[in-house]
Design a protein around this motif. Structure first.
Motif, PDB file in Angstrom:
ATOM      1  N   SER A  30       0.849  -1.185   0.000  1.00  0.00           N
ATOM      2  CA  SER A  30       0.000   0.000   0.000  1.00  0.00           C
ATOM      3  C   SER A  30       0.891   1.244   0.000  1.00  0.00           C
ATOM      4  CB  SER A  30      -0.935   0.034   1.210  1.00  0.00           C
ATOM      5  OG  SER A  30      -0.195   0.133   2.413  1.00  0.00           O
ATOM      6  N   ASN A  32       0.958   5.243   1.328  1.00  0.00           N
ATOM      7  CA  ASN A  32       0.334   6.248   2.170  1.00  0.00           C
ATOM      8  C   ASN A  32       0.507   7.613   1.519  1.00  0.00           C
ATOM      9  OD1 ASN A  32      -0.460   4.396   4.379  1.00  0.00           O
ATOM     10  ND2 ASN A  32       1.753   4.101   4.463  1.00  0.00           N
ATOM     11  N   ASN A  98       5.460   7.230   0.581  1.00  0.00           N
ATOM     12  CA  ASN A  98       5.623   6.428   1.794  1.00  0.00           C
ATOM     13  C   ASN A  98       4.940   5.093   1.547  1.00  0.00           C
ATOM     14  OD1 ASN A  98       4.264   5.726   4.754  1.00  0.00           O
ATOM     15  ND2 ASN A  98       6.379   6.420   4.831  1.00  0.00           N
ATOM     16  N   VAL A  99       5.749   4.067   1.387  1.00  0.00           N
ATOM     17  CA  VAL A  99       5.246   2.787   0.879  1.00  0.00           C
ATOM     18  C   VAL A  99       5.348   1.700   1.938  1.00  0.00           C
ATOM     19  CG1 VAL A  99       5.567   0.989  -0.856  1.00  0.00           C
ATOM     20  CG2 VAL A  99       5.927   3.390  -1.471  1.00  0.00           C
ATOM     21  N   GLN A 100       4.274   0.939   2.026  1.00  0.00           N
ATOM     22  CA  GLN A 100       4.271  -0.261   2.866  1.00  0.00           C
ATOM     23  C   GLN A 100       4.509  -1.455   1.949  1.00  0.00           C
ATOM     24  OE1 GLN A 100       3.666  -0.672   6.457  1.00  0.00           O
ATOM     25  NE2 GLN A 100       4.578  -2.615   5.824  1.00  0.00           N
ATOM     26  N   THR A 101       5.653  -2.104   2.110  1.00  0.00           N
ATOM     27  CA  THR A 101       5.892  -3.344   1.389  1.00  0.00           C
ATOM     28  C   THR A 101       5.496  -4.499   2.302  1.00  0.00           C
ATOM     29  OG1 THR A 101       8.160  -3.624   2.178  1.00  0.00           O
ATOM     30  CG2 THR A 101       7.843  -2.262   0.215  1.00  0.00           C
ATOM     31  N   TRP A 102       5.763  -5.708   1.883  1.00  0.00           N
ATOM     32  CA  TRP A 102       5.427  -6.856   2.724  1.00  0.00           C
ATOM     33  C   TRP A 102       6.334  -6.940   3.939  1.00  0.00           C
ATOM     34  CZ3 TRP A 102       0.904  -8.644   1.725  1.00  0.00           C
ATOM     35  CH2 TRP A 102       0.408  -8.568   0.414  1.00  0.00           C
ATOM     36  N   ARG A 104       8.290  -3.868   5.340  1.00  0.00           N
ATOM     37  CA  ARG A 104       8.357  -2.680   6.177  1.00  0.00           C
ATOM     38  C   ARG A 104       7.763  -1.484   5.443  1.00  0.00           C
ATOM     39  NH1 ARG A 104      14.874  -1.326   5.855  1.00  0.00           N
ATOM     40  NH2 ARG A 104      14.894  -0.598   3.704  1.00  0.00           N
ATOM     41  N   ARG A 105       7.662  -0.373   6.170  1.00  0.00           N
ATOM     42  CA  ARG A 105       7.237   0.900   5.606  1.00  0.00           C
ATOM     43  C   ARG A 105       8.462   1.793   5.447  1.00  0.00           C
ATOM     44  NH1 ARG A 105       2.421   3.301   5.722  1.00  0.00           N
ATOM     45  NH2 ARG A 105       1.631   1.816   7.267  1.00  0.00           N
ATOM     46  N   ASP A 106       8.558   2.492   4.325  1.00  0.00           N
ATOM     47  CA  ASP A 106       9.718   3.337   4.075  1.00  0.00           C
ATOM     48  C   ASP A 106       9.372   4.406   3.057  1.00  0.00           C
ATOM     49  OD1 ASP A 106      13.257   2.396   3.813  1.00  0.00           O
ATOM     50  OD2 ASP A 106      12.262   4.280   4.347  1.00  0.00           O
ATOM     51  N   ASP A 107      10.200   5.453   3.002  1.00  0.00           N
ATOM     52  CA  ASP A 107      10.045   6.502   2.003  1.00  0.00           C
ATOM     53  C   ASP A 107      10.920   6.186   0.796  1.00  0.00           C
ATOM     54  OD1 ASP A 107       9.823   9.262   4.367  1.00  0.00           O
ATOM     55  OD2 ASP A 107       8.264   8.029   3.463  1.00  0.00           O
TER      56      ASP A 107
END
Length: 119
Positions: A30, A32, A98-102, A104-107
């Motif tokens: 997802s 953000n 700001n991306v949620q991968t499988w 973690r979340r990171d910029d």
């Protein structure tokens, strides 16, 4: 891995318009907040506009009323419509997400696209 690719920059005269696009791809669960920053020669990078996944927007004072940020969540794409461009809008424009991968979340950041406004 996540990649952001911008397009739409170029050379335009004062008062003209450009539309920037940025597509995110890769292992995305997802997204953000997405947004645009810019960096003029000899200056620090500054925020231009942001948009949340629900569509809430925020603009820097120096672009309010001239720029519009939007996004297409189905396409993982953010846009920046820039109208009434001024020479001081010249710079490299970077998109971020700001991306949620499988995992973690990171910029993540794009490579930048040059916008040049001639007087």
């Amino acid at each position: 891995q996540v990649q952001l690719v911008e397009s739409g920059g170029g050379l335009v005269q004062t008062g003209g318009s450009l539309r920037l696009s940025c597509v995110a791809s890769g292992s995305i669960f997802s997204i953000n907040t997405m947004g645009w920053h810019r960096q003029a020669p000899g200056k620090q990078r500054e925020s231009v506009a942001t948009i949340t996944s629900s569509g809430n927007t925020n603009y820097a004072d120096f672009v309010k009323g001239r720029f519009t940020i939007s996004r297409d969540n189905a396409k993982n794409t953010v846009y920046l419509q820039m109208n009434s461009l001024k020479p001081e809008d010249t710079g490299v424009y970077y998109c971020y997400a700001n991306v949620q991968t499988w995992i973690r979340r990171d910029d993540y950041w794009g490579q930048g696209t040059q916008v040049t406004v001639s007087s």
